[in-house]
Structure formats: structure tokens, C-alpha cells
Design a protein around this motif. Structure first.
Motif, PDB file in Angstrom:
ATOM      1  N   ALA A 148      84.211  32.367  19.828  1.00 54.09           N
ATOM      2  CA  ALA A 148      82.769  32.918  20.313  1.00 54.09           C
ATOM      3  C   ALA A 148      82.813  33.166  21.667  1.00 54.09           C
ATOM      4  O   ALA A 148      83.278  32.732  22.551  1.00 54.09           O
ATOM      5  N   VAL A 149      82.155  34.551  21.788  1.00 54.28           N
ATOM      6  CA  VAL A 149      82.141  35.187  23.149  1.00 54.28           C
ATOM      7  C   VAL A 149      80.627  34.917  23.624  1.00 54.28           C
ATOM      8  O   VAL A 149      79.760  35.609  22.890  1.00 54.28           O
ATOM      9  N   ARG A 150      80.343  34.431  24.647  1.00 61.34           N
ATOM     10  CA  ARG A 150      79.137  33.924  25.053  1.00 61.34           C
ATOM     11  C   ARG A 150      78.936  34.615  26.394  1.00 61.34           C
ATOM     12  O   ARG A 150      79.937  34.765  27.312  1.00 61.34           O
ATOM     13  N   GLY A 151      77.792  35.561  26.516  1.00 60.69           N
ATOM     14  CA  GLY A 151      77.267  36.196  27.858  1.00 60.69           C
ATOM     15  C   GLY A 151      76.436  35.290  28.718  1.00 60.69           C
ATOM     16  O   GLY A 151      76.188  34.170  28.349  1.00 60.69           O
ATOM     17  N   GLU A 152      75.862  36.080  29.623  1.00 63.74           N
ATOM     18  CA  GLU A 152      74.859  35.388  30.460  1.00 63.74           C
ATOM     19  C   GLU A 152      73.435  35.105  29.722  1.00 63.74           C
ATOM     20  O   GLU A 152      72.610  34.370  29.883  1.00 63.74           O
ATOM     21  N   ASN A 153      73.099  36.196  28.533  1.00 60.78           N
ATOM     22  CA  ASN A 153      72.174  36.210  27.786  1.00 60.78           C
ATOM     23  C   ASN A 153      72.531  35.345  26.684  1.00 60.78           C
ATOM     24  O   ASN A 153      73.795  35.867  25.771  1.00 60.78           O
ATOM     25  N   GLU A 154      71.882  34.446  26.099  1.00 60.56           N
ATOM     26  CA  GLU A 154      72.039  33.785  24.636  1.00 60.56           C
ATOM     27  C   GLU A 154      71.845  34.492  23.421  1.00 60.56           C
ATOM     28  O   GLU A 154      72.632  34.273  22.588  1.00 60.56           O
ATOM     29  N   GLN A 155      71.420  35.755  23.572  1.00 57.57           N
ATOM     30  CA  GLN A 155      71.043  36.674  22.405  1.00 57.57           C
ATOM     31  C   GLN A 155      72.153  37.658  22.280  1.00 57.57           C
ATOM     32  O   GLN A 155      72.148  38.373  21.565  1.00 57.57           O
ATOM     33  N   SER A 156      73.063  37.613  23.151  1.00 55.72           N
ATOM     34  CA  SER A 156      74.226  38.691  23.388  1.00 55.72           C
ATOM     35  C   SER A 156      75.628  38.332  23.094  1.00 55.72           C
ATOM     36  O   SER A 156      76.371  38.791  23.459  1.00 55.72           O
ATOM     37  N   GLY A 157      75.783  37.133  22.306  1.00 53.85           N
ATOM     38  CA  GLY A 157      77.053  36.572  22.019  1.00 53.85           C
ATOM     39  C   GLY A 157      77.442  37.080  20.761  1.00 53.85           C
ATOM     40  O   GLY A 157      76.602  37.810  19.905  1.00 53.85           O
ATOM     41  N   LEU A 158      78.447  36.744  20.486  1.00 50.42           N
ATOM     42  CA  LEU A 158      79.446  37.375  19.127  1.00 50.42           C
ATOM     43  C   LEU A 158      79.945  36.185  18.538  1.00 50.42           C
ATOM     44  O   LEU A 158      80.828  35.395  19.498  1.00 50.42           O
ATOM     45  N   SER A 159      79.923  35.814  17.392  1.00 51.53           N
ATOM     46  CA  SER A 159      80.514  34.686  16.524  1.00 51.53           C
ATOM     47  C   SER A 159      82.072  35.461  15.809  1.00 51.53           C
ATOM     48  O   SER A 159      81.347  36.238  15.027  1.00 51.53           O
ATOM     49  N   LEU A 160      83.080  35.017  16.017  1.00 52.81           N
ATOM     50  CA  LEU A 160      84.159  35.848  15.356  1.00 52.81           C
ATOM     51  C   LEU A 160      84.574  34.979  14.539  1.00 52.81           C
ATOM     52  O   LEU A 160      84.979  33.876  14.739  1.00 52.81           O
ATOM     53  N   SER A 161      85.453  35.344  13.374  1.00 55.29           N
ATOM     54  CA  SER A 161      86.232  34.494  12.425  1.00 55.29           C
ATOM     55  C   SER A 161      87.301  35.433  11.858  1.00 55.29           C
ATOM     56  O   SER A 161      87.248  36.630  11.919  1.00 55.29           O
ATOM     57  N   ILE A 162      88.130  34.985  11.291  1.00 55.20           N
ATOM     58  CA  ILE A 162      89.329  35.424  10.632  1.00 55.20           C
ATOM     59  C   ILE A 162      89.050  35.981   9.199  1.00 55.20           C
ATOM     60  O   ILE A 162      88.576  35.504   8.473  1.00 55.20           O
ATOM     61  N   ARG A 163      89.243  37.488   9.263  1.00 50.42           N
ATOM     62  CA  ARG A 163      89.128  38.096   8.077  1.00 50.42           C
ATOM     63  C   ARG A 163      90.214  39.277   7.802  1.00 50.42           C
ATOM     64  O   ARG A 163      90.375  39.974   8.832  1.00 50.42           O
ATOM     65  N   ARG A 164      91.198  39.144   6.955  1.00 48.81           N
ATOM     66  CA  ARG A 164      92.078  40.151   6.851  1.00 48.81           C
ATOM     67  C   ARG A 164      93.058  40.085   8.287  1.00 48.81           C
ATOM     68  O   ARG A 164      93.386  41.199   8.606  1.00 48.81           O
ATOM     69  N   GLU A 165      93.276  38.759   8.631  1.00 45.06           N
ATOM     70  CA  GLU A 165      94.097  38.816   9.834  1.00 45.06           C
ATOM     71  C   GLU A 165      93.741  39.407  11.102  1.00 45.06           C
ATOM     72  O   GLU A 165      94.503  39.767  11.861  1.00 45.06           O
ATOM     73  N   GLN A 166      92.374  39.347  11.061  1.00 43.03           N
ATOM     74  CA  GLN A 166      91.626  40.115  12.120  1.00 43.03           C
ATOM     75  C   GLN A 166      90.456  39.362  12.557  1.00 43.03           C
ATOM     76  O   GLN A 166      89.741  38.984  11.479  1.00 43.03           O
ATOM     77  N   PHE A 167      89.794  39.427  13.720  1.00 42.52           N
ATOM     78  CA  PHE A 167      88.746  38.845  14.134  1.00 42.52           C
ATOM     79  C   PHE A 167      87.668  39.760  13.777  1.00 42.52           C
ATOM     80  O   PHE A 167      87.690  40.952  13.971  1.00 42.52           O
ATOM     81  N   THR A 168      86.490  39.332  13.163  1.00 39.54           N
ATOM     82  CA  THR A 168      85.421  40.145  12.431  1.00 39.54           C
ATOM     83  C   THR A 168      84.039  39.251  12.684  1.00 39.54           C
ATOM     84  O   THR A 168      84.218  38.380  12.958  1.00 39.54           O
ATOM     85  N   THR A 169      83.338  39.970  12.648  1.00 42.39           N
ATOM     86  CA  THR A 169      81.730  39.705  12.611  1.00 42.39           C
ATOM     87  C   THR A 169      81.238  39.739  11.245  1.00 42.39           C
ATOM     88  O   THR A 169      81.689  40.456  10.652  1.00 42.39           O
ATOM     89  N   ALA A 170      80.381  38.768  11.103  1.00 49.22           N
ATOM     90  CA  ALA A 170      79.616  38.706   9.577  1.00 49.22           C
ATOM     91  C   ALA A 170      78.654  39.880   9.584  1.00 49.22           C
ATOM     92  O   ALA A 170      78.006  40.348  10.584  1.00 49.22           O
ATOM     93  N   CYS A 171      78.453  40.339   8.455  1.00 46.37           N
ATOM     94  CA  CYS A 171      77.651  41.589   8.170  1.00 46.37           C
ATOM     95  C   CYS A 171      76.397  41.228   8.507  1.00 46.37           C
ATOM     96  O   CYS A 171      75.763  40.045   7.944  1.00 46.37           O
ATOM     97  N   PRO A 172      75.388  41.940   9.216  1.00 45.68           N
ATOM     98  CA  PRO A 172      74.108  41.397   9.680  1.00 45.68           C
ATOM     99  C   PRO A 172      73.197  41.222   8.474  1.00 45.68           C
ATOM    100  O   PRO A 172      71.947  40.827   8.792  1.00 45.68           O
ATOM    101  N   ARG A 173      73.470  42.157   7.137  1.00 47.13           N
ATOM    102  CA  ARG A 173      72.462  41.978   6.391  1.00 47.13           C
ATOM    103  C   ARG A 173      72.612  40.909   5.384  1.00 47.13           C
ATOM    104  O   ARG A 173      71.728  40.347   4.907  1.00 47.13           O
TER     105      ARG A 173
END
Length: 405
Positions: A148-173
Motif C-alpha cells: 500500500a503506497v500512501r501519500g499526504e492525501n488520503e485519496q491519492s494512495g494505491l493498493s497493490l496486489s500480486i497478479r502474474r508475478e507483478q504488482f497491480t492495481t484492481a480494475c476501477p470498473r
């Protein structure tokens, strides 16, 4: 006894394998299926550990401005810092003072407008680059690493998980599921944005840190633009109210604005100039609104006077007779569903401060009509009961009998 021919390394390298031969070997048993347990899967290592120790601002060459941008709204200069708007006004000695819009407190003073704005800019921390986003490592329910990458703004973070041996984010749709249940009738509900993978973007840790840093910079800029837009919107409304005081009363006091008035208000906030036809329609709405509010004020005054003049019909258990006008006659069903009984609620007002309410059968209320003058006789069950709408006292009677006068 024939010896096994030796195979050189070059022959192995240049060999061409036929898939049919491999299938034949598998069918003959040379390649066994399930003879031994598969080797346990090794834990997936962090596929993209952070490698760049530099500040994201130096990597991306993205820094916050050294001073805010001055905006002139009307005849006044404004600027925003950290999501707060400030007004610059001249002082008696020729300098300039920065005043907060929300608190109306003095923030700084300087020789020029730019110097004053820059002083506030650095004192509140808007001139300092955001801190590098922090990375929080963890594991999901299957033991795979997450970040989980967190910045100074709570709405600007990224949650990463392993998919295909790489860090990815979930599809927003689809949220990472790869399907949309509400669109199962279309190609089985497969999400067209990620094509069923549930993957939004691929990231390394360094890329995620830089992306969150850029989002922090953009969030600051959006907050400042939002503060200036609020000031500009307020100034436009005040300017319109000063030019059209009759319409200002409509926008300020009307509880439920018509849709047309709401649309015209939006145009005013955008800086548009209304046509004479639009202004004429708004004036007609303002006249109707004033008439409506005057009528409502008269009704409220009558209700308050009626409540103050209301009094009980008698003491509890006392038998009373009240002669007055039937102001309410409403039928309703009572009793169980399999055997309902029709009953009538009747309110009689003697127009002298006494109101009584009775719940009787349809037979007892025969001949009693709305607006008739009747005499009701009954025993007072609740002398201080009140009408739920007007809050006037309505004494409740039992064993009531009506006589038409």
C-alpha cells in the motif's frame, strides 16, 4: 547387447521436438502423471523492490511552484494556499496585507502583492514539496505479498496486489473481479475495460511511489483551484444580487427553488449574462414566491393564535356536550384483517377554543357530514390530547353521540 548412443550438446541444442512424440511417450507411460506429489510452491518474492532512493520530485523533475498564482476577481487580488483562499488588500503605508477569507484574520504583510503571497505560501508549507509516499508491505489471505503506497492525501494512495508475478492495481470498473453482475446478459458480464483480468495497471514500487507523489501534487492544485472557484462564485452571486435586489430575495429566501431558477443560478455562477426574457421569468417567480410566503405567514399566525386559544373541553371522566362545526370526517378500518370494522374519526370545533375528537362506528356517525353543525355528547377520556398537525388541544371523547342541529 547394443550400447546407448551418446548425444552431444550440439544435438540437444539443435533438436526439434514433435508434440505428437511427447503425447505418445505420455500414453505409453514413459511420462507418468501423478506418480509424485508436486513440489510445494515457493513464496512469491517481492517482484519489484524499491531501487531508487532519490526523492520522487528529483526523479520526475516535478516540484511545487515557488509562489502562488494571483487571481483578480472584481477589483481585488486573491490567491490560494493549501486549499485556503486569501485576499490581498492595500495598507495605509503602501504595503499589502493578506487576509484569510474564512477567518478574516491577517496572515502576512509585504511590500508587494507577490511578496506577501509568497510569504503566506511558504509559512503554511505550500512551497515545500510533499514528503515521499510511504510503502506499507503486507500479505493477503493466500499469503501473497501486498503493498500500500500512501501519500499526504488520503485519496491519492494505491493498493497493490500480486497478479502474474507483478504488482497491480484492481480494475476501477469491476473492482478486480473481472465481471459485472449487472451486465451478465452481455458477453457473460465480462468487464470490457480489463477484459476479465481484473487488472487496472501494472506497477513497480518505484513507479507506484512516483505516481502517488504526482497525485499529491495534483491534489494540492485542485484544492487551491476549488478555493478560488468558491470565491469567484460568491463574488458573481453578490454582484448579481446587487444589480437585481428583487431576484436576490428569491434566491435567498425561497425554500424550494423551481428547476428554472436553479438553472439560472448555475448560469450566474458560471459568469453568464441572463437575457431579458430569463430575467422577466425570474421576476414573475419572485412575485409568486412573495405571495406564497405571505399566505404561509398568515396561516402560521392563525395556527399560533388557535393553539394559544385552545383549551380542554372538560376534566377527565366528565360528561360534556359541545356544539360546533364538523371540521374533519375520515373513515378507516379497525380490527383484525379477517374481520375488519369500519370506523369514523370526527373532529368538532365550537370556534371558541374547544375542539373534541371522537372515534365512532359508521352507524353512530350516520348523518354527520363535513361542515355540518352538530352537538356531540360524550365522556372526556384525554382532555389534553393535541392535534398532530396544528398542535391545538383536541379533547378525546368516548361513547360519543351526535345530534344534528
Amino acid at each position: 547387447m547394443s550400447s546407448t548412443p551418446e548425444i552431444t550438446e550440439a544435438e540437444v541444442t539443435n533438436a526439434v521436438y514433435d508434440p505428437f512424440d511427447l503425447f505418445t511417450l505420455f500414453a505409453e507411460g514413459s511420462i507418468a502423471d501423478g506418480d509424485q506429489e508436486p513440489a510445494p510452491a515457493l513464496p512469491v518474492a517481492n517482484p519489484s523492490p524499491p531501487t531508487d532512493a532519490r526523492h520522487p520530485a528529483d526523479v520526475m523533475h516535478l516540484h511545487v511552484p515557488a509562489a502562488p498564482t494571483l487571481r483578480r476577481i472584481g477589483n481585488v487580488a486573491y490567491f490560494a494556499a493549501k486549499g485556503k483562499a486569501y485576499r490581498l488588500r492595500p495598507a495605509s503605508d503602501g504595503s499589502y496585507i493578506a487576509v484569510s477569507i474564512t477567518t478574516d484574520e491577517r496572515a502576512a504583510a509585504g511590500a508587494t502583492m507577490k511578496a506577501t503571497a509568497a510569504q503566506v505560501w511558504h509559512e503554511c508549507g505550500a512551497g515545500t514539496d510533499p514528503a515521499p509516499p510511504r510503502v506499507e508491505h503486507g500479505q493477503d489471505h493466500m499469503g501473497k505479498p501486498t503493498a500500500a503506497v500512501r501519500g499526504e492525501n488520503e485519496q491519492s494512495g494505491l493498493s497493490l496486489s500480486i497478479r502474474r508475478e507483478q504488482f497491480t492495481t484492481a480494475c476501477p470498473r469491476c473492482g478486480g473481479s473481472g465481471e459485472l453482475k449487472s451486465y451478465r446478459r452481455v458477453n457473460g458480464g465480462v468487464c470490457f475495460r480489463c477484459e476479465g483480468d481484473g487488472i487496472g495497471m501494472y506497477y513497480t514500487i518505484d513507479e507506484a511511489v512516483n505516481a502517488v507523489y504526482r497525485l499529491d501534487i495534483e491534489a494540492r492544485a485542485r484544492a487551491d483551484e476549488k478555493a478560488i472557484a468558491a470565491v469567484r462564485k460568491k463574488w458573481r452571486l453578490e454582484t448579481f444580487d446587487a444589480a437585481h435586489p428583487d431576484l436576490a430575495e428569491l434566491f435567498a429566501q425561497a425554500t424550494h427553488l423551481p428547476e428554472f431558477a436553479i438553472e439560472m443560478r448555475k448560469l450566474i455562477c458560471k459568469g453568464r449574462t441572463l437575457t431579458e426574457c430569463q430575467l422577466s421569468t425570474l421576476r414573475q417567480m419572485a412575485t409568486e414566491d412573495r405571495t406564497r410566503r405571505a399566505t404561509a405567514a398568515e396561516r402560521e399566525a392563525e395556527r399560533v393564535a388557535k393553539v394559544e386559544a385552545s383549551r380542554p373541553a372538560g376534566a377527565e371522566g366528565e360528561t360534556v356536550s359541545v356544539t360546533g362545526k364538523v371540521t374533519t370526517r375520515a373513515e378507516y378500518s379497525s380490527g383484525p384483517d379477517y374481520r375488519p370494522r369500519r370506523k369514523v374519526r370526527i373532529v368538532v370545533d365550537d370556534e371558541a377554543g374547544v375542539q373534541v375528537i371522537a372515534f365512532v362506528s359508521t352507524r353512530a356517525a350516520a348523518g354527520v357530514r363535513l361542515g355540518n353543525r352538530v352537538t356531540v355528547t360524550g365522556s372526556v377520556a384525554d382532555p389534553t390530547a393535541r392535534d398532530l398537525v396544528t398542535l391545538a388541544i383536541q379533547s378525546r371523547l368516548i361513547r360519543a353521540k351526535f345530534t344534528t342541529t
